[in-house]
Every structure is written in structure tokens, then in C-alpha cells.
Enzyme design. Structure first.
Site: not given
Lengths: 358, 347
Positions: B155, B86
């Protein structure tokens, strides 16, 4: 380790010479002197309490000039110790010193500490203090310019090779074959931490092997070796062959910054040892042997820098701090309501004088 | 990390509200994923500076399929499957934006955004300011956020407050497909960095009649998705459907505001509504303490304390890490909204 000049400024056998005209050789020397004079002057200002902070490059001036093969359109991502790269790109003494003062003429409007220069006009990307963030950014810039034939060059110190950003940047660049050149300025010390505490690798250059790109170890106090390696790496990038990691082995003769005292953590003998490798003296000897430079010319060059820097400093001295309302500019392209509200409120308050004399 | 894309979504939203039904005949029904995908297709065609990059966004089309078909249409140079980092995705996107491109990186789940936090907070958000306006950095980071999909800690989180608290970022959260397309197109056409939080819980369940045409939804403007007179309920993202579900189940006349943009948020619409209803509450699934609700409440009482007949209450996620098995105990629901509404009304 690639070397062109020995410590006395004589050519090494079978050295790979850079492609440089006599005029360019002199310009390189002049830029190194420029950095040295600027650093002397600005550190003195800092010691006099007239600058908040400063970072010198004594002994590392040659490493900055790895930028030589870049065109003005190629992207430059410096860290905070590549003054010579900024001057090579055309940053003026006025812009340089006004930034250090953070005054009303500072191109970045007094927004950052000294030595965090930026000039879009000269194609010098804004500098940040957290180390390594510029590495993946340079990869993105290289990708953006690939079709136009542009390359990017990014500078960082050897301590930065311990960050995730270094790994990520090298990996992305190699995978994407980005036209980028990584310049690892190995000056032996990350503030107080020596090289052997940063890595168990023998060299920083060898880390390139794992990423699948060339890694070159170069004598960073040898301007001709620095430029030769950079020229090769930039040509490699522009030929679509991907990135190169160049380790420039040098030595930080001064402190990390004006706030640092290296005598606390390192042996003075080590510093003395590196004096014989001084990049300016070596290049000076070479140019003298080549009959390109006389002592008189060098004095003139130096005097011109002193004069120009003094003039720029005198102007910077008189310049007031930025207007208080500019505090809210450039957060966004257009100022949203909440910032307008905060700005209006601040303007109604009594002005506060900085205890630091800004 | 790939979570099954068949998720435990709320079906209520599409049944409850369809503010665009008059135009239904001429418009295809899309869910949020399709609307995002449509916006990306449209803008990539219109502007060759748009670059999509991220993990699995290429041939696979993203784990939620939001970038489906882009790689085939626009090629590998503009739809880039990056290595798995990321920090690398956002760092690279920043460098691209500094040199004229308009990257739209995808962070697969907002829970995975933290390796890029330094690049977002210290770099992306500050580039324009720290360069004295010389280097704008127009990157639009798309990322699915929020719980309700059996995703556990990693998540399910709602990190909006962290980005709202970072000067220099705009934060946008659509609650339905029509806004998702219009807001994403707006985001890609302005010059500030944007965190575009997509409510993944209703990615497919929220359906709407989305025009295939080019249209934009203004940044900074809230929508009153249900008018009311007794109490203002301010919310955004996946919680809009929860708010509407609650509003359907009570005689209290609730005015539901979908903020759509969290920074800069639409203070005018909020204050006008509170001035009308004299009561307010905030609903979000992010943790309560220092959540965005706290800022909303502070802003309201600074401007309209004398209008209020009751304290402004919050229904939020709890100040715990996001749980797995008990996630529907954690998440706000219509019952809790109603219990809060009644508390306010009985004050």
C-alpha cells in the site's frame, strides 16, 4: 454438440436451422473460399521469403463466420485467426495484403506483424498478439453500446481459456449482463499443446455454467450450426439477457503459424481423420444438393478470388515501406517534445536498410 | 483491501505554502480527495461519456472517498462497482474507450495495478499506435500511490517509472488540491491514456483554496513553487511538501520545481532553472536505481553540462522493497534533502 450438417453435408434430424436466405448461404460459402484461397496464396508467399510471417485457418473457416448475425455497428474483437470475419466485415484484399507487407498503404502503417489487422471504418478492432487481452475489452465495448442496442463478439482459441483474461472477461460480462458473445475456437492445439493439457473440463462450453451464463458446444466445422448458435447468442445479448459462451469444436489442419512444424508434436493420422469433416466440402455438398451451387459456379468464385488477390498482391509488391518519420506518429495525439527531438535526430542519421527486405 | 483512511499524513504542506491565498475569500478550502471528487462531479455533469469504474467506487464512494456521491448523482450505469479484478477494470475501460466512452477507472492502490499491467502496457498504451492512429484510447487511470501511511509493501509503492518508460502513456502527479482538480480535468479532456498518480500520504493533509469553477491546469507544465537562486530541487507528488519543508530550514536559496506532469515533463522549466542556479538535485520516494530522477539528470546534463557547478544528486527511496516498520527511515525527508543540498553547495 449442436450440428446441422453431417460430414457428407446432409441435414441432421431435428437440426436447428439458422435464419439465412439463399443469397446469404452463397455469401457464406464464398467467404470461406476467399479465406482458403488467400491462405494458400499468402503461405506460398511466406515460403518464398516474400512475407515475414503468416497464419492460416485451413479447416477452421466456418468458425470465422460466427460474425454473420452481427450488424456493421456491433463490435468485433478478433484474435489473429479469423480472416473470414474480417472479409465478412468488408476488409478488402488490398487492405489485407498491404497489412501483411507492412508497406506504405498498410492501414496500420507497418506497425504490427502480419495478421494483426485493424479497420475502424469496417469496425474491426485492432488485434494484439498476447492472447486473451481482447476478452475484457469486448465486455467494455458491449457495455458502451448496450443503450444503443449494440452487441459485441470476441474470438479466442481454446488455449486462451487458460488465461486470467478469459476468466475475468466471462465473470465481468455475466455480472454486468453485458451483451457480448464469447467465441472459443477450439481447434485442438495451442501451438504444440493439446486440449487435454489446457483443461481438465470435458468441454470448454461447460465453463460457462460456473459464470452463470449459457454455454453451447457446436460443431465448428458445420457452418450452419455455427451461424445458428451465433444468431441465438446475439439475439440473447440484444434482448438484454447477457453473454453466451460458444465453443466451436474444430481442428487446426495446418501449423500454428508459418514458423511452426506440427509434425514434431502430433500424429499425422489425427489430421487425416479430420479431413472428412472439412467445413468447405460439407457446405459445398449441402449447397449442391440444394441446387444453389454448381461445380462451375464454385470454380468461377475461386477464380475470381485468385484474380483479385493476385491484383492486390501485385500492387502491394510495388509499394515502398512507410516513411521513416512516421515511426513517431500516433504514439500520442500530438507529438510531445521528446519524440520530436528523437525524430529530428533520427532524420539526421544515415538510413538503415532492413535485413528483412522491407 | 481497505486500509484505515485516517492516515499518518504530513501536515506541513498546507501550513507552508498557499500560493493561491489572495483568492481565499471566494474559494472553499479543499483537500486533494475533495478536489478530485469535485473534478469528477464537474466533468461527469459536463460530459455524459465519463464513466467511473473500480472496486468500491459506487455506493461506498471509494476507500479514500474520492468517488463519494457520484453514484447517487449519476447512477449505477455511470459509476460501476466492478468485480474484484484490476485486469478486468482496465480491460473493460479500454473496450469502453474504443467505443466512445471516457472511462476514469480507479485502481484502489497503485500497488494493485500489476494484475492490469498487461492491459496497460501492451494494450492501452499501444492501441493508437498499433492501429495506425485509428483507435485512440482515452482512459484516465486514477490511483493513489506512495508511502507514509503504514501500508507496508503493498500500500506504499511509487511505480511511476514503469509507466513513464512505457511509450504511449502520459503520467501525471499532482502535489496539491488546486492542481489535482485542474490536472484531472485536463486529463479527462484530452485523448491519450493517462496514469494519474494521487499522493495518498497527503490526500487530506494538503489543503488549498480550490475554485468551485471549471478550470484546467495544463499537462506538461511544471510549477516553480518556490523561487531560488542557489540550487534547483526537482520533485513531484508528496515530496513537494518535503522539499518545501527543507527549503524553509536553510539559508541556501532553493528553487523548488513541482513537475506535475512526469511524461511529457517540462524540460524547458527545468533547464531554465538549472541555467539560473547552476546546481540541481532530484527528490522522489520511488527507488533510486532507474528511477525517474535518473532520466531527469541525464536530460539536464545532455543540455546544460557546462552550466553545472556540482554533480546533480538524488534523494530517493532505497532499492529495497517498501518496508513496514522502518518506512520513515526509507522515505526521503527534509534532513536528507538538506544534507544533499549542503553536499552540492560545498562541492
Amino acid at each position: 454438440m449442436q450440428q446441422v450438417l453431417d460430414h457428407k453435408g446432409a441435414l441432421c434430424q431435428d437440426a436447428k436451422m439458422p435464419d439465412l436466405s439463399d443469397k446469404e448461404l452463397l455469401r457464406l460459402f464464398d467467404t470461406m473460399l476467399h479465406v482458403r484461397v488467400m491462405d494458400e496464396r499468402m503461405l506460398r508467399l511466406q515460403r518464398q521469403g516474400r512475407l515475414g510471417f503468416y497464419m492460416t485457418s485451413l479447416g477452421e473457416e466456418a468458425t470465422h463466420l460466427a460474425v454473420q448475425p452481427l450488424t456493421q455497428e456491433d463490435c468485433l474483437f478478433p484474435s489473429y485467426r479469423e480472416t473470414g470475419a474480417l472479409f465478412w466485415r468488408g476488409l478488402t484484399n488490398e487492405d489485407y495484403i498491404n497489412q501483411l507487407y507492412g508497406n506504405r498503404k498498410d492501414p496500420i502503417k507497418g506497425r504490427q506483424m502480419p495478421v494483426h489487422h485493424s479497420s475502424k471504418e469496417k469496425n474491426i478492432v485492432s488485434i494484439s498478439s498476447p492472447v486473451g487481452t481482447q476478452i475484457p475489452q469486448a465486455v467494455g465495448a458491449a457495455m458502451a453500446g448496450r443503450k444503443q442496442g449494440r452487441a459485441a463478439m470476441v474470438f479466442f482459441g481454446e488455449g486462451t481459456s487458460s488465461t486470467g483474461s478469459f476468466h475475468v472477461g466471462c465473470n465481468f460480462a455475466a455480472v454486468m449482463k453485458a451483451p457480448v458473445v464469447f467465441i472459443c475456437r477450439n481447434n485442438g492445439w495451442a501451438i504444440s499443446v493439446p486440449k487435454h493439457k489446457q483443461t481438465a473440463s470435458e468441454t470448454f462450453a461447460q465453463k460457462a455454467i460456473a459464470y452463470g451464463m449459457p454455454g453451447i458446444l457446436v460443431d465448428g466445422n458445420d457452418i450452419l450450426a455455427v451461424v445458428a448458435a451465433a444468431q441465438e447468442a446475439v439475439a440473447h445479448a440484444k434482448a438484454g439477457k447477457g453473454p453466451t459462451l460458444i465453443e466451436l469444436k474444430t481442428y487446426r489442419m495446418g501449423g500454428h503459424s508459418s514458423s511452426d512444424d506440427p509434425s514434431v508434436y502430433r500424429d499425422e493420422a489425427e489430421v487425416t481423420e479430420w479431413e472428412s469433416a472439412d467445413p468447405v466440402n460439407r457446405f459445398h455438398a449441402y449447397l449442391k444438393n440444394k441446387k444453389l451451387l454448381t461445380d462451375d459456379q464454385e470454380t468461377k468464385m475461386r477464380d475470381a478470388h485468385v484474380k483479385n488477390i493476385t491484383e492486390a498482391q501485385n500492387i502491394a509488391d510495388k509499394e515502398p515501406p512507410p516513411e521513416v518519420e512516421t515511426l513517431f506518429d500516433d504514439v500520442f495525439e500530438e507529438m510531445p517534445w521528446h519524440l520530436k527531438e528523437q525524430q529530428a535526430w533520427l532524420l539526421q542519421q544515415k538510413r538503415t536498410k532492413s535485413p528483412h527486405g522491407h | 483491501m481497505v486500509i484505515a483512511t485516517k492516515t499518518n499524513e504530513i501536515a506541513a504542506w498546507s501550513l507552508i505554502v498557499s500560493p493561491w491565498k489572495d483568492e481565499k475569500a471566494t474559494m472553499p478550502t479543499m483537500n486533494i480527495i475533495q478536489a478530485v471528487n469535485d473534478a469528477l462531479h464537474l466533468e461527469m455533469k459536463r460530459n455524459d461519456k465519463i464513466i467511473v469504474l473500480g472496486e468500491d467506487v459506487g455506493k461506498f464512494g471509494g476507500v479514500f472517498r474520492a468517488t463519494s456521491g457520484l453514484s447517487e448523482t449519476f447512477g449505477d450505469d455511470r459509476v460501476i462497482d466492478t468485480p474484484l479484478s484490476e485486469e478486468g477494470i482496465i480491460g473493460t475501460a479500454i473496450g469502453m474507450a474504443l467505443y466512445g466512452l471516457r472511462p476514469v477507472p480507479e485502481i484502489q492502490f497503485s500497488d494493485f495495478i500489476f494484475p492490469a499491467f498487461d492491459q496497460i502496457v501492451n494494450e492501452l498504451a499501444k492501441f493508437r499506435y498499433r492501429s495506425g492512429g485509428q483507435y485512440p484510447c482515452p482512459v484516465v487511470i486514477r490511483t493513489p500511490y506512495g508511502g507514509g501511511i503504514r501500508g507496508g509493501h503493498y500500500h506504499s509503492q511509487s511505480p511511476e517509472a514503469l509507466f513513464i518508460h512505457t511509450p504511449g502513456l502520459k503520467v501525471i502527479t499532482p502535489s496539491n488540491p488546486v492542481d489535482a482538480k485542474g490536472l484531472l480535468l485536463s486529463a479527462m479532456r484530452q485523448n491519450d491514456p493517462v496514469i494519474f498518480l494521487e499522493p495518498k500520504r497527503i490526500y487530506r493533509a494538503s489543503k488549498g483554496d480550490v475554485s468551485k469553477e471549471d478550470y484546467t491546469t495544463p499537462i506538461g507544465k511544471a510549477a516553480i513553487v518556490q523561487e531560488g537562486t542557489d540550487c534547483t530541487l526537482i520533485t513531484y507528488g508528496a515530496m513537494v511538501s518535503v522539499a518545501l519543508e527543507a527549503a524553509q530550514q536553510t539559508d541556501v536559496s532553493i528553487e523548488v520545481i513541482d513537475l506535475r506532469t512526469l511524461l511529457p515533463f517540462d524540460i524547458e522549466t527545468v533547464i531554465a532553472s538549472v541555467t539560473k542556479t547552476n546546481r540541481a538535485m532530484v527528490l522522489h520516494e520511488a527507488p533510486k536505481t532507474c528511477g525517474f530522477g535518473a532520466e531527469l539528470i541525464a536530460s539536464i546534463q545532455e543540455r546544460a553540462l557546462d552550466q553545472l557547478h556540482a554533480p546533480i544528486l538524488r534523494v530517493c527511496g532505497f532499492d529495497t522493497p517498501f518496508p513496514y516498520t522502518l518506512e520513515f527511515e526509507y522515505l526521503p525527508n527534509a534532513d536528507r534533502v538538506l544534507s544533499c543540498v549542503h553536499e552540492i553547495m560545498e562541492w
